[in-house]
Scaffold this motif. Structure first.
Motif, PDB file in Angstrom:
ATOM      1  N   VAL A 160       0.834  -1.198   0.000  1.00 18.78           N
ATOM      2  CA  VAL A 160       0.000   0.000   0.000  1.00 18.78           C
ATOM      3  C   VAL A 160       0.874   1.256   0.000  1.00 18.78           C
ATOM      4  O   VAL A 160       1.803   1.378   0.795  1.00 18.78           O
ATOM      5  CB  VAL A 160      -0.938   0.021   1.230  1.00 18.78           C
ATOM      6  CG1 VAL A 160      -1.555   1.397   1.420  1.00 18.78           C
ATOM      7  CG2 VAL A 160      -2.023  -1.039   1.094  1.00 18.78           C
ATOM      8  N   ARG A 161       0.565   2.136  -0.942  1.00 23.87           N
ATOM      9  CA  ARG A 161       1.275   3.420  -1.000  1.00 23.87           C
ATOM     10  C   ARG A 161       0.257   4.515  -1.231  1.00 23.87           C
ATOM     11  O   ARG A 161      -0.540   4.441  -2.155  1.00 23.87           O
ATOM     12  CB  ARG A 161       2.308   3.406  -2.141  1.00 23.87           C
ATOM     13  CG  ARG A 161       3.540   2.542  -1.827  1.00 23.87           C
ATOM     14  CD  ARG A 161       4.516   2.497  -2.991  1.00 23.87           C
ATOM     15  NE  ARG A 161       4.975   3.795  -3.428  1.00 23.87           N
ATOM     16  CZ  ARG A 161       5.942   4.510  -2.838  1.00 23.87           C
ATOM     17  NH1 ARG A 161       6.546   4.033  -1.771  1.00 23.87           N
ATOM     18  NH2 ARG A 161       6.306   5.678  -3.313  1.00 23.87           N
ATOM     19  N   VAL A 162       0.259   5.498  -0.363  1.00 25.41           N
ATOM     20  CA  VAL A 162      -0.677   6.613  -0.508  1.00 25.41           C
ATOM     21  C   VAL A 162       0.124   7.907  -0.558  1.00 25.41           C
ATOM     22  O   VAL A 162       1.320   7.907  -0.271  1.00 25.41           O
ATOM     23  CB  VAL A 162      -1.667   6.679   0.675  1.00 25.41           C
ATOM     24  CG1 VAL A 162      -2.474   5.397   0.769  1.00 25.41           C
ATOM     25  CG2 VAL A 162      -0.932   6.951   1.990  1.00 25.41           C
ATOM     26  N   ARG A 163      -0.570   8.966  -0.953  1.00 28.77           N
ATOM     27  CA  ARG A 163       0.184  10.215  -1.027  1.00 28.77           C
ATOM     28  C   ARG A 163      -0.694  11.394  -0.644  1.00 28.77           C
ATOM     29  O   ARG A 163      -1.911  11.372  -0.812  1.00 28.77           O
ATOM     30  CB  ARG A 163       0.772  10.357  -2.424  1.00 28.77           C
ATOM     31  CG  ARG A 163       0.077  11.242  -3.392  1.00 28.77           C
ATOM     32  CD  ARG A 163      -1.032  10.526  -4.150  1.00 28.77           C
ATOM     33  NE  ARG A 163      -2.286  11.137  -3.854  1.00 28.77           N
ATOM     34  CZ  ARG A 163      -3.248  11.404  -4.726  1.00 28.77           C
ATOM     35  NH1 ARG A 163      -3.153  11.016  -5.971  1.00 28.77           N
ATOM     36  NH2 ARG A 163      -4.330  12.006  -4.359  1.00 28.77           N
ATOM     37  N   PHE A 164      -0.046  12.400  -0.087  1.00 30.33           N
ATOM     38  CA  PHE A 164      -0.721  13.677   0.117  1.00 30.33           C
ATOM     39  C   PHE A 164       0.000  14.633  -0.804  1.00 30.33           C
ATOM     40  O   PHE A 164       1.225  14.697  -0.801  1.00 30.33           O
ATOM     41  CB  PHE A 164      -0.598  14.143   1.573  1.00 30.33           C
ATOM     42  CG  PHE A 164      -1.195  15.503   1.819  1.00 30.33           C
ATOM     43  CD1 PHE A 164      -2.534  15.747   1.528  1.00 30.33           C
ATOM     44  CD2 PHE A 164      -0.434  16.537   2.347  1.00 30.33           C
ATOM     45  CE1 PHE A 164      -3.097  17.005   1.748  1.00 30.33           C
ATOM     46  CE2 PHE A 164      -0.994  17.794   2.576  1.00 30.33           C
ATOM     47  CZ  PHE A 164      -2.319  18.025   2.275  1.00 30.33           C
ATOM     48  N   ALA A 165      -0.775  15.332  -1.621  1.00 24.94           N
ATOM     49  CA  ALA A 165      -0.147  16.154  -2.653  1.00 24.94           C
ATOM     50  C   ALA A 165      -0.662  17.585  -2.636  1.00 24.94           C
ATOM     51  O   ALA A 165      -1.472  17.984  -3.459  1.00 24.94           O
ATOM     52  CB  ALA A 165      -0.396  15.516  -4.015  1.00 24.94           C
ATOM     53  N   PRO A 166      -0.189  18.363  -1.681  1.00 25.61           N
ATOM     54  CA  PRO A 166      -0.649  19.752  -1.593  1.00 25.61           C
ATOM     55  C   PRO A 166       0.099  20.648  -2.559  1.00 25.61           C
ATOM     56  O   PRO A 166       1.187  20.300  -3.020  1.00 25.61           O
ATOM     57  CB  PRO A 166      -0.282  20.123  -0.163  1.00 25.61           C
ATOM     58  CG  PRO A 166       0.957  19.335   0.106  1.00 25.61           C
ATOM     59  CD  PRO A 166       0.821  18.051  -0.668  1.00 25.61           C
ATOM     60  N   SER A 167      -0.517  21.772  -2.863  1.00 20.15           N
ATOM     61  CA  SER A 167       0.233  22.758  -3.638  1.00 20.15           C
ATOM     62  C   SER A 167       0.658  23.832  -2.643  1.00 20.15           C
ATOM     63  O   SER A 167      -0.121  24.238  -1.783  1.00 20.15           O
ATOM     64  CB  SER A 167      -0.610  23.318  -4.767  1.00 20.15           C
ATOM     65  OG  SER A 167      -1.651  24.082  -4.258  1.00 20.15           O
ATOM     66  N   PRO A 168       1.890  24.240  -2.735  1.00 21.19           N
ATOM     67  CA  PRO A 168       2.455  25.160  -1.730  1.00 21.19           C
ATOM     68  C   PRO A 168       2.014  26.594  -1.966  1.00 21.19           C
ATOM     69  O   PRO A 168       2.785  27.434  -2.403  1.00 21.19           O
ATOM     70  CB  PRO A 168       3.958  24.995  -1.925  1.00 21.19           C
ATOM     71  CG  PRO A 168       4.097  24.654  -3.379  1.00 21.19           C
ATOM     72  CD  PRO A 168       2.865  23.895  -3.773  1.00 21.19           C
ATOM     73  N   THR A 169       0.762  26.866  -1.672  1.00 22.91           N
ATOM     74  CA  THR A 169       0.228  28.193  -1.965  1.00 22.91           C
ATOM     75  C   THR A 169      -0.135  28.983  -0.721  1.00 22.91           C
ATOM     76  O   THR A 169      -0.613  30.097  -0.810  1.00 22.91           O
ATOM     77  CB  THR A 169      -1.032  28.067  -2.841  1.00 22.91           C
ATOM     78  OG1 THR A 169      -1.925  27.141  -2.221  1.00 22.91           O
ATOM     79  CG2 THR A 169      -0.678  27.540  -4.214  1.00 22.91           C
ATOM     80  N   GLY A 170       0.038  28.365   0.456  1.00 26.35           N
ATOM     81  CA  GLY A 170      -0.308  29.100   1.664  1.00 26.35           C
ATOM     82  C   GLY A 170      -0.456  28.188   2.852  1.00 26.35           C
ATOM     83  O   GLY A 170       0.113  27.104   2.879  1.00 26.35           O
ATOM     84  N   GLY A 171      -1.224  28.626   3.822  1.00 26.40           N
ATOM     85  CA  GLY A 171      -1.409  27.857   5.054  1.00 26.40           C
ATOM     86  C   GLY A 171      -2.058  26.503   4.812  1.00 26.40           C
ATOM     87  O   GLY A 171      -2.726  26.293   3.802  1.00 26.40           O
ATOM     88  N   LEU A 172      -1.834  25.591   5.742  1.00 21.13           N
ATOM     89  CA  LEU A 172      -2.429  24.260   5.606  1.00 21.13           C
ATOM     90  C   LEU A 172      -3.767  24.212   6.339  1.00 21.13           C
ATOM     91  O   LEU A 172      -3.846  24.250   7.558  1.00 21.13           O
ATOM     92  CB  LEU A 172      -1.483  23.183   6.153  1.00 21.13           C
ATOM     93  CG  LEU A 172      -1.955  21.740   5.978  1.00 21.13           C
ATOM     94  CD1 LEU A 172      -2.170  21.404   4.513  1.00 21.13           C
ATOM     95  CD2 LEU A 172      -0.969  20.770   6.605  1.00 21.13           C
ATOM     96  N   HIS A 173      -4.800  24.122   5.560  1.00 14.80           N
ATOM     97  CA  HIS A 173      -6.185  24.099   5.999  1.00 14.80           C
ATOM     98  C   HIS A 173      -6.477  22.823   6.785  1.00 14.80           C
ATOM     99  O   HIS A 173      -5.912  21.780   6.517  1.00 14.80           O
ATOM    100  CB  HIS A 173      -7.016  24.127   4.717  1.00 14.80           C
ATOM    101  CG  HIS A 173      -8.466  24.340   4.922  1.00 14.80           C
ATOM    102  ND1 HIS A 173      -9.328  23.309   5.201  1.00 14.80           N
ATOM    103  CD2 HIS A 173      -9.218  25.463   4.866  1.00 14.80           C
ATOM    104  CE1 HIS A 173     -10.557  23.798   5.306  1.00 14.80           C
ATOM    105  NE2 HIS A 173     -10.512  25.094   5.101  1.00 14.80           N
ATOM    106  N   LEU A 174      -7.379  22.914   7.739  1.00 14.05           N
ATOM    107  CA  LEU A 174      -7.679  21.732   8.543  1.00 14.05           C
ATOM    108  C   LEU A 174      -8.251  20.585   7.713  1.00 14.05           C
ATOM    109  O   LEU A 174      -8.083  19.419   8.050  1.00 14.05           O
ATOM    110  CB  LEU A 174      -8.483  22.105   9.766  1.00 14.05           C
ATOM    111  CG  LEU A 174      -9.948  22.165  10.144  1.00 14.05           C
ATOM    112  CD1 LEU A 174     -10.221  23.378  10.930  1.00 14.05           C
ATOM    113  CD2 LEU A 174     -10.879  21.917   9.071  1.00 14.05           C
ATOM    114  N   GLY A 175      -8.907  20.942   6.614  1.00 10.26           N
ATOM    115  CA  GLY A 175      -9.400  19.908   5.709  1.00 10.26           C
ATOM    116  C   GLY A 175      -8.234  19.159   5.089  1.00 10.26           C
ATOM    117  O   GLY A 175      -8.295  17.944   4.879  1.00 10.26           O
TER     118      GLY A 175
END
Length: 510
Positions: free
Chosen positions: A6-21
RNA sequence: GCCGCGUUGGUCAAUCGGCUAAGACGCCUCCCUUUCACGGAGGAAUGACGGGUUCGACUCCCGUACGCGGUACCA
């Protein structure tokens, strides 16, 4: 087929603060990965150079670290599938886009932003307020489908700016089984020809997510519900690229909604309603404006994580407090809600309160260090820990501890004399004078001894014990607050207690 | 507009056809406590609507309404 790791990923875009969602998405990824002994990858989706915000990536990594949701691979630690920043993988995407064009699944489009705008303006009607670049529109635009092969070749050769767009089939049903929602189906005719590769050579999310999930061997993909409408594009891409068998299983997570109204919770809602939305304070480098975070508000990371876990998931037993270990063991996608959940800050504080109660006092004392320093207080850690133990049951947030404990560190400057005046008399003044003398003689200044001598003297002077407790409290704290009085006195010690009785007496009798 | 997703108290929610519809937060009352809390005992408050299916529907099916999301060379 052999069971894949199993491999999962979190892929945010670095545009600002990290939202609780966002943190909740991380959490579900993390729980799922750990439960299956799998790997959790952090991938930075920085393909939009115009939205790039310096510092955001480091900030995101620090948020994850604070929450204890550590990625096994990512730009900060590397890994076998590096690089983990899409901007650094730029060169890889073009070949896949070209391959799609070659295979007839995509095409070059030379339309300028202005031309696109014109097209949308022209096609816009009351019934269709947002016209799409689709099978109907594409024949009227400048692309390798509407242009001849020669014309296209010339434009390409001249280096004309162009994008690559997917050629959505006219009328095909594409569907998949979402791990949370079950079977979901779309007709390709309702989806537009999404841009896959931008004019600057960067991929869009659509191409990048498919290529990278494939290359990084992602087996399960979790993302917010807002991505559901673009799922058909991704599905088709997996198929067109010939990777269908490797496609991850999808799960579209419900949204976290604003407490009032029904929309997605945004930073603005937090500002408006007075609660944080980001995991940690985030200062926008351009505006210099800071948005508050849960960490700085006084939340314990375990509590924050627990709150998030319960937003859209429960184990069916009614249990609400879970350690991260328990969450890893009990988490299941089948029990993830389909509907969005409104964020309730009051309940979030209650969770933190629960964690405050069960958290070691020494750790809380350490958390208080910066506050004490700021207040100019110099106290031994053990002393602070004792005090924290006494007051924490009346605090929701770490930051509230000082408000309930300041009098342990400094003598009251003002006294709520109004609270004692009505029932005050000379006898009571005498009582405290006498008791102070008794205290002087005590060799054991413990809770039991204190209370005993207080009651004994009161009884002998024929004064109700109850009527003396509040005045005593006012002398020690300055007001009607704090833990039980004798506990305070015990902690304060003989010398300080006597000093405060004398000073308090003066204030009351003034 | 079109497409998709959703809809149990104010909020988070259990229920996978038998319901007198759990539990938690918040709110209210009382007890404990001459501060505030903690703790304890109570209370008010819920299945959007209309049709089916069924002996029986909150649970299954179909409509409607409402909400949300998407409809960018943003993710």
């Amino acid at each position: 087929m052999q069971q894949q790791k199993v491999r999962v990923r979190f892929a945010p875009s670095p545009t600002g603060g990290l939202h609780l969602g966002g943190v909740r998405t991380v959490l579900f990824n993390y729980l799922f990965a750990k439960q299956h002994n799998g790997e959790f990858v952090l991938r930075i989706e920085d393909t939009d150079q115009t939205r790039y915000v310096p510092g955001a990536e480091e900030y995101i990594i620090e948020c994850l670290s604070w929450c204890g949701l550590i990625a096994d691979e990512g730009p900060h630690v590397g890994g076998p599938y590096a690089p983990y920043r899409q901007s650094e993988r730029k060169a890889q995407y073009r070949q896949y886009a070209e391959q799609l064009v070659k295979d007839g699944y995509a095409y070059y489009a030379f339309d300028t932003p202005e031309e696109l705008e014109q097209m949308r303006e022209k096609l816009k009607t009351a019934e269709n307020p947002s016209p799409q670049y689709n099978h109907a529109a594409r024949v009227q635009m400048r692309n390798s489908l509407s242009l001849s092969a020669e014309e296209t070749a010339v434009l390409l050769e001249k280096g004309t700016p162009h994008v690559v767009r997917i050629k959505m089939p006219l009328n095909e049903e594409v569907g998949f089984t979402d791990m949370i929602r079950g079977h979901v189906q779309f007709n390709t005719g309702t989806v537009d020809d999404k841009v896959l590769l931008k004019a600057d050579g960067m991929p869009t999310y659509h191409l990048a997510v498919v290529v990278d999930d494939y290359l990084m061997k992602i087996t399960h993909a979790f993302r917010g519900e807002e991505w559901l409408p673009s799922a058909p594009v991704h599905l088709l891409l997996w198929k067109y690229l010939g990777w269908e068998a490797q496609m991850p299983q999808w799960a579209h997570l419900p949204l976290i909604l604003k407490p009032d109204g029904f929309g997605k919770l945004s930073k603005r809602d937090g500002d408006r309603l007075g609660f944080p939305v980001y995991a940690m304070d985030w200062t926008d480098p351009k505006s210099g404006l800071t948005s508050g975070g849960f960490r700085e508000r006084g939340f314990l990371p375990e509590a924050f994580v627990n709150v998030l876990a319960m937003l859209g998931w429960n184990d069916g037993t009614g249990q609400e407090i879970f350690s991260i270990q328990e969450l890893i063991e009990r988490f299941s996608l089948e029990r993830v809600h389909k509907a969005g959940a409104k964020f309730d800050y009051e309940k979030a504080k209650w969770f933190n309160h629960q964690y405050l109660l069960m958290t070691d006092n020494n750790r809380l004392a350490a958390l208080l260090e910066s506050v004490l320093k700021e207040k100019g207080v110099n106290a031994a850690p053990e002393y602070v820990a004792t005090i924290v133990g006494l007051v924490k049951e009346r605090c929701n947030l770490v930051n509230e501890i000082w408000d309930h404990a300041f009098f342990f560190f400094q003598q009251p400057e003002t006294y709520d004399v109004a609270a004692v005046k009505p029932k005050w008399n000379a006898d009571k003044t005498q009582f405290f004078r006498d008791w102070a003398s008794v205290l002087e003689t005590l060799s054991d200044f413990s809770l039991a001894t204190l209370e005993e001598s207080f009651k004994q003297l009161a009884t002998s002077m024929n004064i109700k014990v109850g009527e003396l407790q509040l005045p005593f409290r006012i002398m020690l704290c300055g007001g009607k607050f704090g833990p039980p009085v004798f506990n305070i006195a015990e902690v304060l010690g003989k010398h300080e207690t006597i000093a405060r009785i004398m000073k308090g007496l003066d204030a009351i009798n003034a």
